[in-house]
Design a protein around this motif. Structure first.
Motif, PDB file in Angstrom:
ATOM      1  N   UNK A   1       0.838  -1.201   0.000  1.00  0.00           N
ATOM      2  CA  UNK A   1       0.000   0.000   0.000  1.00  0.00           C
ATOM      3  C   UNK A   1       0.872   1.250   0.000  1.00  0.00           C
ATOM      4  N   UNK A   2       1.979   1.199   0.719  1.00  0.00           N
ATOM      5  CA  UNK A   2       2.902   2.332   0.747  1.00  0.00           C
ATOM      6  C   UNK A   2       3.507   2.581  -0.632  1.00  0.00           C
ATOM      7  N   UNK A   3       3.810   1.513  -1.363  1.00  0.00           N
ATOM      8  CA  UNK A   3       4.336   1.655  -2.719  1.00  0.00           C
ATOM      9  C   UNK A   3       3.318   2.332  -3.626  1.00  0.00           C
ATOM     10  N   UNK A   4       2.063   1.884  -3.547  1.00  0.00           N
ATOM     11  CA  UNK A   4       1.004   2.472  -4.386  1.00  0.00           C
ATOM     12  C   UNK A   4       0.836   3.957  -4.070  1.00  0.00           C
ATOM     13  N   UNK A   5       0.790   4.302  -2.770  1.00  0.00           N
ATOM     14  CA  UNK A   5       0.627   5.701  -2.364  1.00  0.00           C
ATOM     15  C   UNK A   5       1.808   6.543  -2.839  1.00  0.00           C
ATOM     16  N   UNK A   6       3.020   6.011  -2.694  1.00  0.00           N
ATOM     17  CA  UNK A   6       4.222   6.741  -3.105  1.00  0.00           C
ATOM     18  C   UNK A   6       4.221   7.004  -4.607  1.00  0.00           C
ATOM     19  N   UNK A   7       3.858   6.003  -5.396  1.00  0.00           N
ATOM     20  CA  UNK A   7       3.830   6.164  -6.852  1.00  0.00           C
ATOM     21  C   UNK A   7       2.767   7.180  -7.267  1.00  0.00           C
ATOM     22  N   UNK A   8       1.614   7.150  -6.601  1.00  0.00           N
ATOM     23  CA  UNK A   8       0.560   8.126  -6.911  1.00  0.00           C
ATOM     24  C   UNK A   8       1.006   9.539  -6.530  1.00  0.00           C
ATOM     25  N   UNK A   9       1.679   9.647  -5.384  1.00  0.00           N
ATOM     26  CA  UNK A   9       2.060  10.960  -4.853  1.00  0.00           C
ATOM     27  C   UNK A   9       3.219  11.586  -5.626  1.00  0.00           C
ATOM     28  N   UNK A  10       4.245  10.816  -5.943  1.00  0.00           N
ATOM     29  CA  UNK A  10       5.468  11.349  -6.553  1.00  0.00           C
ATOM     30  C   UNK A  10       5.326  11.432  -8.074  1.00  0.00           C
ATOM     31  N   UNK A  11       5.311  12.650  -8.611  1.00  0.00           N
ATOM     32  CA  UNK A  11       5.117  12.848 -10.041  1.00  0.00           C
ATOM     33  C   UNK A  11       6.243  12.240 -10.877  1.00  0.00           C
ATOM     34  N   UNK A  12       7.447  12.214 -10.352  1.00  0.00           N
ATOM     35  CA  UNK A  12       8.574  11.644 -11.099  1.00  0.00           C
ATOM     36  C   UNK A  12       8.401  10.146 -11.353  1.00  0.00           C
ATOM     37  N   UNK A  13       7.537   9.513 -10.581  1.00  0.00           N
ATOM     38  CA  UNK A  13       7.289   8.078 -10.745  1.00  0.00           C
ATOM     39  C   UNK A  13       6.093   7.792 -11.642  1.00  0.00           C
ATOM     40  N   UNK A  14       5.553   8.831 -12.265  1.00  0.00           N
ATOM     41  CA  UNK A  14       4.420   8.627 -13.178  1.00  0.00           C
ATOM     42  C   UNK A  14       4.937   8.217 -14.551  1.00  0.00           C
ATOM     43  N   UNK A  15       5.515   7.027 -14.582  1.00  0.00           N
ATOM     44  CA  UNK A  15       6.071   6.451 -15.811  1.00  0.00           C
ATOM     45  C   UNK A  15       5.485   5.054 -15.984  1.00  0.00           C
ATOM     46  N   UNK A  16       5.581   4.488 -17.193  1.00  0.00           N
ATOM     47  CA  UNK A  16       5.033   3.135 -17.413  1.00  0.00           C
ATOM     48  C   UNK A  16       5.553   2.100 -16.427  1.00  0.00           C
ATOM     49  N   UNK A  17       6.856   2.135 -16.131  1.00  0.00           N
ATOM     50  CA  UNK A  17       7.436   1.141 -15.235  1.00  0.00           C
ATOM     51  C   UNK A  17       6.750   1.162 -13.878  1.00  0.00           C
ATOM     52  N   UNK A  18       6.555   2.343 -13.317  1.00  0.00           N
ATOM     53  CA  UNK A  18       5.954   2.445 -11.988  1.00  0.00           C
ATOM     54  C   UNK A  18       4.434   2.300 -12.032  1.00  0.00           C
TER      55      UNK A  18
END
Length: 315
Positions: A47-64
């Motif tokens: 759940x922390x991974x999902x929240x972090x990916x949603x929150x951090x714009x730099x992680x808005x990539x296909x891989x994440x």
């Protein structure tokens, strides 16, 4: 304690009995503590991974994007079996209704098959990123990512419906004990009072074949990636190898179980329960550990998120 009545028919039974991992009370208590810790850590980490990916714009990539799907699937996958197992630890008779058993099988295969397809898609994503970096954002644009996500969830649903339908159409009578701590197709069909040879062949050709084909595709993908990495500079090679090593570890742990279990559905082996423990409780926990500890971007984003949460608490 009054036992549920088994329907003496050749069509269905009212309840199954789960044998669990052990009949020894001390072993059961140790198992309860271990699985509870694993489950809490699995929920927290994914759940922390999902929240972090949603929150951090730099992680808005296909891989994440695909990594967040993987974390979501792991939460659902472990929730299908672990809470029931934890509750059964405190019960002398580990009953599960026929309908609940079928439901458990359906969602177990839905999430498991979807994860297999997802791991394959993630391998393709890494192949494009490493071998065709200049074309990456064109090939793996957001429209393609969404279509791939829809396709893999649709494929998992179709697989689960097909496998569950084959199981519930069998007549069950007499034997009612499942030699496991959750309902799965190979264990359940052994209780059918009819010849299940054809069903077993279909299981191998369905689950087993999907696992083997996806595994071979993954092996070929990583072989091509490794050859490509030989031509890259050392720093880029190190980062790419780190990402691929994390992905390959998850693949081996997850697909290894599927190939092992569904390649011999008619035969029970002593190792089946141990492998199933890794499949249902350990692998969903290892995924966030593997991906976060070996990924600098994820670690930086997590630290940033934790720092912001601490500052908000101080205010």
């Amino acid at each position: 304690m009054e036992e549920p009545v088994l329907l003496n028919q050749t069509t269905s039974v009212a309840y199954f009995r789960l044998r669990g991992l052990s009949i020894n009370q001390k072993v059961q208590m140790a198992t309860f503590a271990m699985f509870l810790i694993f489950y809490v850590l699995t929920l927290t980490g994914n759940i922390l991974i999902v929240i972090t990916i949603i929150y951090e714009r730099r992680l808005h990539t296909p891989m994440y994007f695909f990594l967040s799907n993987l974390s979501f699937i792991d939460v659902c996958h472990s929730t299908v079996t672990v809470p029931k197992m934890l509750g059964d630890t405190w019960s002398e008779e580990k009953f599960i209704s026929f309908d609940a058993c079928v439901t458990q099988m359906f969602f177990l295969h839905l999430f498991a098959c979807t994860e297999i397809f997802l791991l394959t898609v993630m391998a393709y994503d890494r192949y494009v990123a490493i071998c065709k970096p200049l074309q990456y954002m064109t090939v793996m644009n957001w429209k393609v990512c969404v279509l791939l996500a829809v396709a893999l969830w649709t494929g998992g649903t179709i697989h689960s419906i097909a496998l569950t339908s084959l199981t519930i159409k069998l007549p069950y009578c007499g034997a009612d004990e499942i030699d496991s701590f959750f309902c799965d197709v190979p264990q359940v069909i052994k209780l059918a009072c009819t010849d299940t040879y054809i069903i077993e062949i279909l299981i191998v050709s369905n689950s087993g074949l999907i696992s083997m084909v996806c595994f071979m595709v993954l092996v070929v993908s990583y072989a091509v990636i490794l050859v490509s990495l030989r031509q890259q500079i050392s720093e880029g090679r190190r980062k790419a190898l780190s990402t691929c090593a994390a992905h390959l570890t998850v693949v081996i742990l997850f697909l290894g179980h599927c190939i092992f279990i569904y390649s011999h559905p008619s035969t029970s082996l002593p190792e089946d329960k141990v492998v199933s423990v890794f499949f249902t409780a350990v692998t969903p926990l290892l995924n966030p550990i593997i991906y976060t500890l070996r990924n600098e971007d994820m670690k930086n984003a997590l630290n940033k998120l934790m720092g912001m949460m601490e500052r908000r608490e101080k205010k």
